[in-house]
Design an enzyme around this catalytic site. Structure first.
Site: not given
Length: 373
Positions: A71, A179, A322
Site C-alpha cells: 500500500g 483498510q 504505526c
C-alpha cells in the site's frame, strides 16, 4: 485466557486458500513472465489471472491494475507520480489531516520540492466535509487524495460525493482503500475515483504485495524506471508468487462481502461493553458509517496501552500499528477534538474472518475484571 488476535486492521493472517494457490509457485513457475518460451508463458498466464481477479473485485479493467510492493508504494506512486507528471498544470494537492502516514509523508516530501498541500480537517466523527474539499480547490489543484476508511476509527469517508466534485472540476482523485477492501463493497466507478490503493496484508494476502488502480487516461510518472513492466509504470520483474496470493485473496473477498458475521460480532462487543461500563466507555468514530469490523473505544481516564499490558494474551492496538508503543493521544483523535482524558484510553479492536463469539466473550470478561471497582 488463550491468545486472541483482534488487530486485523494492522495485518491479517494468510488465508488457507491463498497459501494453497501460492504453493505450486514455490517449486514451479520460475520463468520470467516476460519470456516468450515454455518457462515464461505459464507464469505470464497466472500473473494475468491474478491481475484479473484484483480488477474484478474493483469492477475495473485488468489493464488498470498495477502491482506494487504494498500500500505504501501504491500511495507514493499515486501522489509523486501524479504530481511530477502534471506539474505543468499546477502544484496544489488536497488531502485530510487524518490520513495514514503513507499519504501524509509523501505530501510532506512533495512540499519540499514545490507542492502546495491543503490539509482539510474533520468533524467529531472523523469525517471530512465534501463542501470543505470543494472550498479548498484552486486553479492549481491537480490532485485530491482522501482515504476511503480510517485505519484507527474505521470511519468511512464520503468518497462518492468527493469523487463527483473532483470529476466536475477535472481533478484527478485518489483514495487509499487499504483498510476497506474485503470489508465493504469497493467499486471504482460508483466511487468515481481515478486511482485506488490496495494493501495485500490487510486482505489475508502476503505482506510485500499491493496494487494501484489507475484509470485509463490518468498519467503518472513511474517511481521505478527500467523496462516496461506493469504497463510502464513499475519497472522490475513481477513478483508472481505474491501477486497470485493477492489475486486469490481478492477472489475470496469478492464472494464473501455479504457476510455480516464481523458486523454482528462488533456490534455485540460494543453493546456488551456499553451495558457493563456505561459512561466509562466512549465510542470513537462514526456510529454507523464505519467499517463493520472496527471498534475504537476509549476507557475514560485510563491509558489504553496500560490496559492492554494487563492482558498480554490479547493482541489489539492503541491506534494505528504505526503508532504502537506511543501513549500520546493519537493524531486522528486529536483532529476529532477528543478530550485528552478520553483519548488516552483509546483501544482499537479490529475483528477478522476468524474471530469467534467465544473470543469476544473472553475479552469482555477480561476487561470486566481489570476495570471492576
Amino acid at each position: 485466557m488463550k491468545k486472541i488476535y483482534l488487530d486485523y486492521n494492522a495485518s491479517t493472517p494468510l488465508a488457507p486458500e491463498v497459501v494453497e494457490v501460492m504453493q505450486p509457485l514455490l517449486n514451479d513457475y520460475y520463468g520470467n513472465p516476460s519470456a516468450l518460451h515454455w518457462a515464461g508463458k505459464p507464469v505470464k498466464a497466472v500473473l494475468h489471472k491474478a491481475r484479473k481477479q484484483v480488477a474484478e473485485l474493483l469492477n475495473c479493467s485488468f489493464g488498470e491494475i498495477i502491482f506494487t510492493s504494498g500500500g505504501s508504494e501504491a500511495n507514493n506512486l499515486a501522489l509523486k507520480g501524479s504530481y511530477i507528471k502534471n506539474l505543468h498544470k499546477g502544484n496544489h494537492i488536497i488531502t485530510t489531516k487524518i490520513e495514514h502516514p503513507a499519504i501524509i509523508n509523501p505530501c510532506k516530501f512533495l512540499e519540499k520540492i514545490g507542492a502546495v498541500v491543503t490539509y482539510v480537517g474533520v468533524d467529531q466523527y472523523g469525517r471530512v466535509s465534501p463542501e470543505e474539499i470543494e472550498k479548498a480547490i484552486t486553479k492549481d489543484t491537480i490532485l485530491i487524495t482522501i482515504m476511503h476508511s480510517n485505519n484507527e476509527t474505521g470511519t468511512l469517508q464520503p468518497i462518492q460525493e468527493i469523487g463527483s466534485i473532483a470529476n466536475r472540476h477535472g481533478i484527478t482523485f485518489h483514495t487509499d482503500a487499504s483498510q476497506s477492501i474485503g470489508k465493504v463493497p469497493v467499486n471504482v466507478n460508483e466511487l468515481k475515483v481515478d486511482m485506488l490503493t490496495i494493501a495485500g496484508h490487510k486482505l489475508y494476502a502476503p505482506k510485500g504485495i499491493g496494487a494501484l488502480f489507475v484509470r485509463k487516461g490518468v498519467e503518472l510518472e513511474p517511481l521505478i524506471h527500467g523496462a516496461g513492466h506493469e504497463h510502464g509504470l513499475r519497472a522490475g520483474t513481477e513478483n508472481t508468487l505474491l501477486a497470485v496470493g493477492l489475486g486469490a485473496a481478492c477472489e475470496i473477498a469478492r464472494t464473501q462481502l455479504d457476510n455480516n458475521k464481523q458486523k454482528d460480532l462488533t456490534n455485540y462487543f460494543w453493546k456488551q461493553l456499553k451495558d457493563e461500563l456505561g459512561d466509562q466507555v466512549v465510542l470513537n468514530g462514526h456510529p454507523q458509517e464505519r467499517l463493520p469490523n472496527t471498534l475504537n473505544v476509549s476507557f475514560v481516564r485510563k491509558i489504553g496501552q496500560e490496559l492492554l499490558d494487563t492482558i498480554p494474551q490479547l493482541a489489539a492496538s492503541t491506534g494505528s500499528a504505526c503508532h504502537a508503543g506511543s501513549i500520546e493521544l493519537s493524531p486522528v483523535l486529536k483532529e476529532m477534538k477528543v478530550p485528552e482524558e478520553v483519548g488516552m484510553g483509546a483501544i482499537r479492536f479490529s475483528l477478522g474472518r476468524y474471530t469467534t463469539k467465544d473470543e469476544i466473550d473472553s475479552v469482555l470478561k477480561a476487561f470486566k475484571e481489570i476495570l471492576k471497582p
